[in-house]
Design a protein around this motif. Structure first.
Motif, PDB file in Angstrom:
ATOM      1  N   PRO A 103       0.833  -1.206   0.000  1.00 42.78           N
ATOM      2  CA  PRO A 103       0.000   0.000   0.000  1.00 42.78           C
ATOM      3  C   PRO A 103       0.865   1.254   0.000  1.00 42.78           C
ATOM      4  O   PRO A 103       2.077   1.192   0.262  1.00 42.78           O
ATOM      5  CB  PRO A 103      -0.784  -0.120   1.305  1.00 42.78           C
ATOM      6  N   GLY A 104       0.245   2.378  -0.278  1.00 41.01           N
ATOM      7  CA  GLY A 104       0.961   3.648  -0.233  1.00 41.01           C
ATOM      8  C   GLY A 104       1.349   4.137  -1.614  1.00 41.01           C
ATOM      9  O   GLY A 104       1.046   3.517  -2.637  1.00 41.01           O
ATOM     10  N   ARG A 154       8.805  14.070   6.136  1.00 42.60           N
ATOM     11  CA  ARG A 154       9.235  12.865   5.427  1.00 42.60           C
ATOM     12  C   ARG A 154      10.722  12.592   5.540  1.00 42.60           C
ATOM     13  O   ARG A 154      11.141  11.422   5.581  1.00 42.60           O
ATOM     14  CB  ARG A 154       8.838  12.944   3.948  1.00 42.60           C
ATOM     15  N   VAL A 155      11.547  13.620   5.586  1.00 43.89           N
ATOM     16  CA  VAL A 155      13.003  13.388   5.627  1.00 43.89           C
ATOM     17  C   VAL A 155      13.418  12.594   6.869  1.00 43.89           C
ATOM     18  O   VAL A 155      14.183  11.621   6.756  1.00 43.89           O
ATOM     19  CB  VAL A 155      13.767  14.717   5.496  1.00 43.89           C
ATOM     20  N   PRO A 156      12.957  12.935   8.071  1.00 41.67           N
ATOM     21  CA  PRO A 156      13.307  12.094   9.225  1.00 41.67           C
ATOM     22  C   PRO A 156      12.782  10.661   9.100  1.00 41.67           C
ATOM     23  O   PRO A 156      13.439   9.717   9.558  1.00 41.67           O
ATOM     24  CB  PRO A 156      12.649  12.822  10.408  1.00 41.67           C
ATOM     25  N   LEU A 157      11.610  10.483   8.476  1.00 46.05           N
ATOM     26  CA  LEU A 157      11.092   9.135   8.271  1.00 46.05           C
ATOM     27  C   LEU A 157      11.994   8.345   7.331  1.00 46.05           C
ATOM     28  O   LEU A 157      12.284   7.162   7.566  1.00 46.05           O
ATOM     29  CB  LEU A 157       9.670   9.199   7.706  1.00 46.05           C
ATOM     30  N   LEU A 158      12.434   8.992   6.265  1.00 45.19           N
ATOM     31  CA  LEU A 158      13.360   8.341   5.343  1.00 45.19           C
ATOM     32  C   LEU A 158      14.644   7.941   6.063  1.00 45.19           C
ATOM     33  O   LEU A 158      15.163   6.832   5.876  1.00 45.19           O
ATOM     34  CB  LEU A 158      13.688   9.281   4.179  1.00 45.19           C
ATOM     35  N   ALA A 159      15.155   8.843   6.884  1.00 49.27           N
ATOM     36  CA  ALA A 159      16.401   8.567   7.597  1.00 49.27           C
ATOM     37  C   ALA A 159      16.249   7.395   8.552  1.00 49.27           C
ATOM     38  O   ALA A 159      17.110   6.499   8.612  1.00 49.27           O
ATOM     39  CB  ALA A 159      16.853   9.819   8.350  1.00 49.27           C
ATOM     40  N   ARG A 160      15.162   7.372   9.305  1.00 47.21           N
ATOM     41  CA  ARG A 160      14.953   6.268  10.249  1.00 47.21           C
ATOM     42  C   ARG A 160      14.796   4.936   9.519  1.00 47.21           C
ATOM     43  O   ARG A 160      15.272   3.894   9.989  1.00 47.21           O
ATOM     44  CB  ARG A 160      13.735   6.554  11.139  1.00 47.21           C
ATOM     45  N   PHE A 210      18.348   3.707  -2.502  1.00 47.10           N
ATOM     46  CA  PHE A 210      17.365   4.248  -1.565  1.00 47.10           C
ATOM     47  C   PHE A 210      17.169   5.728  -1.852  1.00 47.10           C
ATOM     48  O   PHE A 210      18.109   6.525  -1.765  1.00 47.10           O
ATOM     49  CB  PHE A 210      17.845   4.045  -0.125  1.00 47.10           C
ATOM     50  N   HIS A 211      15.941   6.092  -2.197  1.00 44.62           N
ATOM     51  CA  HIS A 211      15.601   7.495  -2.459  1.00 44.62           C
ATOM     52  C   HIS A 211      14.084   7.618  -2.429  1.00 44.62           C
ATOM     53  O   HIS A 211      13.363   6.592  -2.394  1.00 44.62           O
ATOM     54  CB  HIS A 211      16.184   7.963  -3.792  1.00 44.62           C
ATOM     55  N   PRO A 212      13.534   8.836  -2.439  1.00 45.57           N
ATOM     56  CA  PRO A 212      12.079   8.991  -2.295  1.00 45.57           C
ATOM     57  C   PRO A 212      11.258   8.252  -3.333  1.00 45.57           C
ATOM     58  O   PRO A 212      10.119   7.869  -3.059  1.00 45.57           O
ATOM     59  CB  PRO A 212      11.889  10.509  -2.402  1.00 45.57           C
ATOM     60  N   GLY A 213      11.805   8.034  -4.525  1.00 43.34           N
ATOM     61  CA  GLY A 213      11.064   7.333  -5.546  1.00 43.34           C
ATOM     62  C   GLY A 213      10.908   5.851  -5.298  1.00 43.34           C
ATOM     63  O   GLY A 213      10.091   5.190  -5.958  1.00 43.34           O
ATOM     64  N   ASN A 214      11.665   5.315  -4.344  1.00 47.88           N
ATOM     65  CA  ASN A 214      11.572   3.893  -4.010  1.00 47.88           C
ATOM     66  C   ASN A 214      10.997   3.665  -2.612  1.00 47.88           C
ATOM     67  O   ASN A 214      11.149   2.573  -2.054  1.00 47.88           O
ATOM     68  CB  ASN A 214      12.952   3.226  -4.117  1.00 47.88           C
ATOM     69  N   VAL A 215      10.355   4.678  -2.071  1.00 55.29           N
ATOM     70  CA  VAL A 215       9.733   4.577  -0.749  1.00 55.29           C
ATOM     71  C   VAL A 215       8.262   4.956  -0.879  1.00 55.29           C
ATOM     72  O   VAL A 215       7.927   5.963  -1.492  1.00 55.29           O
ATOM     73  CB  VAL A 215      10.434   5.486   0.271  1.00 55.29           C
ATOM     74  N   LEU A 216       7.401   4.138  -0.299  1.00 52.17           N
ATOM     75  CA  LEU A 216       5.957   4.377  -0.349  1.00 52.17           C
ATOM     76  C   LEU A 216       5.493   4.981   0.968  1.00 52.17           C
ATOM     77  O   LEU A 216       5.921   4.538   2.043  1.00 52.17           O
ATOM     78  CB  LEU A 216       5.219   3.069  -0.615  1.00 52.17           C
ATOM     79  N   THR A 245       5.058   3.010   4.247  1.00 46.58           N
ATOM     80  CA  THR A 245       4.362   1.727   4.120  1.00 46.58           C
ATOM     81  C   THR A 245       5.157   0.700   3.333  1.00 46.58           C
ATOM     82  O   THR A 245       4.796  -0.480   3.319  1.00 46.58           O
ATOM     83  CB  THR A 245       2.998   1.918   3.442  1.00 46.58           C
ATOM     84  N   GLY A 246       6.222   1.120   2.679  1.00 49.93           N
ATOM     85  CA  GLY A 246       6.999   0.152   1.911  1.00 49.93           C
ATOM     86  C   GLY A 246       8.275   0.728   1.333  1.00 49.93           C
ATOM     87  O   GLY A 246       8.384   1.941   1.111  1.00 49.93           O
ATOM     88  N   VAL A 247       9.241  -0.152   1.115  1.00 48.82           N
ATOM     89  CA  VAL A 247      10.481   0.182   0.413  1.00 48.82           C
ATOM     90  C   VAL A 247      10.606  -0.827  -0.727  1.00 48.82           C
ATOM     91  O   VAL A 247      10.555  -2.040  -0.501  1.00 48.82           O
ATOM     92  CB  VAL A 247      11.709   0.099   1.332  1.00 48.82           C
ATOM     93  N   VAL A 248      10.758  -0.322  -1.947  1.00 52.52           N
ATOM     94  CA  VAL A 248      10.742  -1.196  -3.127  1.00 52.52           C
ATOM     95  C   VAL A 248      12.042  -1.067  -3.912  1.00 52.52           C
ATOM     96  O   VAL A 248      12.918  -0.261  -3.586  1.00 52.52           O
ATOM     97  CB  VAL A 248       9.533  -0.863  -4.024  1.00 52.52           C
ATOM     98  N   ASP A 249      12.146  -1.868  -4.965  1.00 51.74           N
ATOM     99  CA  ASP A 249      13.282  -1.883  -5.895  1.00 51.74           C
ATOM    100  C   ASP A 249      14.589  -2.253  -5.192  1.00 51.74           C
ATOM    101  O   ASP A 249      15.461  -1.425  -4.969  1.00 51.74           O
ATOM    102  CB  ASP A 249      13.428  -0.543  -6.614  1.00 51.74           C
ATOM    103  N   TRP A 250      14.732  -3.547  -4.900  1.00 48.96           N
ATOM    104  CA  TRP A 250      15.907  -4.061  -4.196  1.00 48.96           C
ATOM    105  C   TRP A 250      16.898  -4.711  -5.150  1.00 48.96           C
ATOM    106  O   TRP A 250      17.733  -5.520  -4.739  1.00 48.96           O
ATOM    107  CB  TRP A 250      15.458  -5.062  -3.133  1.00 48.96           C
TER     108      TRP A 250
END
Length: 327
Positions: free
Chosen positions: A116-117, A129-135, A195-201, A215-220
């Motif tokens: 989802p997301g 969003r930036v702190p969420l990405l970092a965590r 890892f970048h905003p385009g691969n994070v939901l 809700t998700g991290v994609v493209d591994w």
């Protein structure tokens, strides 16, 4: 386009292969192209279930001749990464099936569950969003797999950098000199490597944007073993080009605030940030196109070239050669 027409867009051999992965009585009832990727064609498949409902899967297929020759490595690496991530706290898709050599499909393909997301690339809400990405990146780096993925690759060299037209040639020459030096020898860990905003939901409630959550991290497909600075540098470059250089530094700060550990020496941190920024110079057109398809229509190739020049100049002009001040 109707669902039936969209379903027909899945090529025949691939469609048959996907169908063999489904439960008895299930079938593909619709597809939707997912934009934002560069190397692969990505589609969401709506699957009709036996009880009359639907569920979604995601199909990644490498169709571009420029990338097909590396598809086997990328898909095998992604399949191993998704297997590793199953059962961890990292919100990643679940692997359904993979055909890395196109033995059954029209093109090398991977089938996985849908998360989802949505990706969010807008300027609004970055403070949240930036702190969420970092965590999230700290959590990825904390994984200690029993079987390590292959070592990272950083293919850009001083000879392959493409200096944008009108760029600050002095700053770029200094940056190129930085990557002539040997890579720092830092502690290595599990990397997403793209890892970048385009691969994070994200799930962002319209009425409560401060309650955004990942809700998700994609493209591994590039999962690797290497220095944390490499992942941080890559996300920082993306943030600099999407939102401005100050956000690159803010992300690095947020990563450390979340418990992440970067290289102790400013010169080593600079090395990875410069290397990643210069890597973007080799194919800015593809990145700009992906961002425009995702809704950032103002990010023409020329606009992104100018932002990259600003970022490189900022990196090389910062007092400690470690980056720009935060926003």
């Amino acid at each position: 386009m109707t669902n039936r027409d969209e379903a027909a867009a899945v090529r025949p051999l691939t469609r048959a292969w996907v169908s063999r992965q489904l439960e008895a009585g299930e079938r593909i009832v619709g597809t939707e192209a997912l934009h934002g990727g560069i190397t692969a064609e990505v589609r969401r498949l709506s699957i009709g279930t036996r009880d009359g409902g639907t569920r979604d899967l995601v199909l990644r297929a490498f169709v571009d001749p420029l990338y097909v020759e590396r598809a086997e490595d990328w898909l095998n690496r992604e399949a191993r990464a998704l297997t590793l991530l199953a059962g961890t706290a990292v919100p990643a898709p679940v692997l359904v099936a993979v055909d890395p050599t196109a033995a059954h499909c029209d093109y090398p393909s991977l089938l996985m569950t849908h998360l989802p997301g949505r990706t969010v690339l807008d300027d609004a809400g970055l403070e949240t969003r930036v702190p969420l990405l970092a965590r999230q990146l700290v959590a990825i780096h904390a994984l200690r797999p029993t079987e390590r993925p292959q070592a990272y690759q950083a293919l850009t060299t001083a000879d392959t950098v493409v200096v944008p037209e009108g760029a600050d040639v002095t700053a770029w020459a200094a940056a190129i000199d930085v990557i002539r030096e040997p890579a720092p020898s830092d502690e290595e860990r599990f990397l997403h490597r793209d890892f970048h905003p385009g691969n994070v939901l994200f799930d962002v409630p319209p009425s409560r944007p401060d309650d955004a959550r990942i809700t998700g991290v994609v493209d591994w497909a590039a999962a690797s073993w290497g220095p944390a600075d490499l992942d941080v540098a890559h996300c920082s470059t993306n943030l600099a080009l999407l939102h401005g250089p100050a956000w690159a530094q803010r992300f690095a700060e947020a990563y450390e605030e979340a418990g992440g550990v970067l290289a102790a020496a400013a010169s080593e941190r600079l090395y990875w940030r410069v290397r990643d920024a210069l890597a973007f110079s080799e194919d800015l057109q593809s990145a700009a196109r992906a961002w425009r398809e995702a809704g950032r229509t103002e990010l023409t190739t020329r606009a992104v070239e100018e932002r990259l020049d600003t970022y490189v100049t900022t990196l090389m002009g910062a007092p400690d050669r470690g980056g720009a001040e935060g926003p």
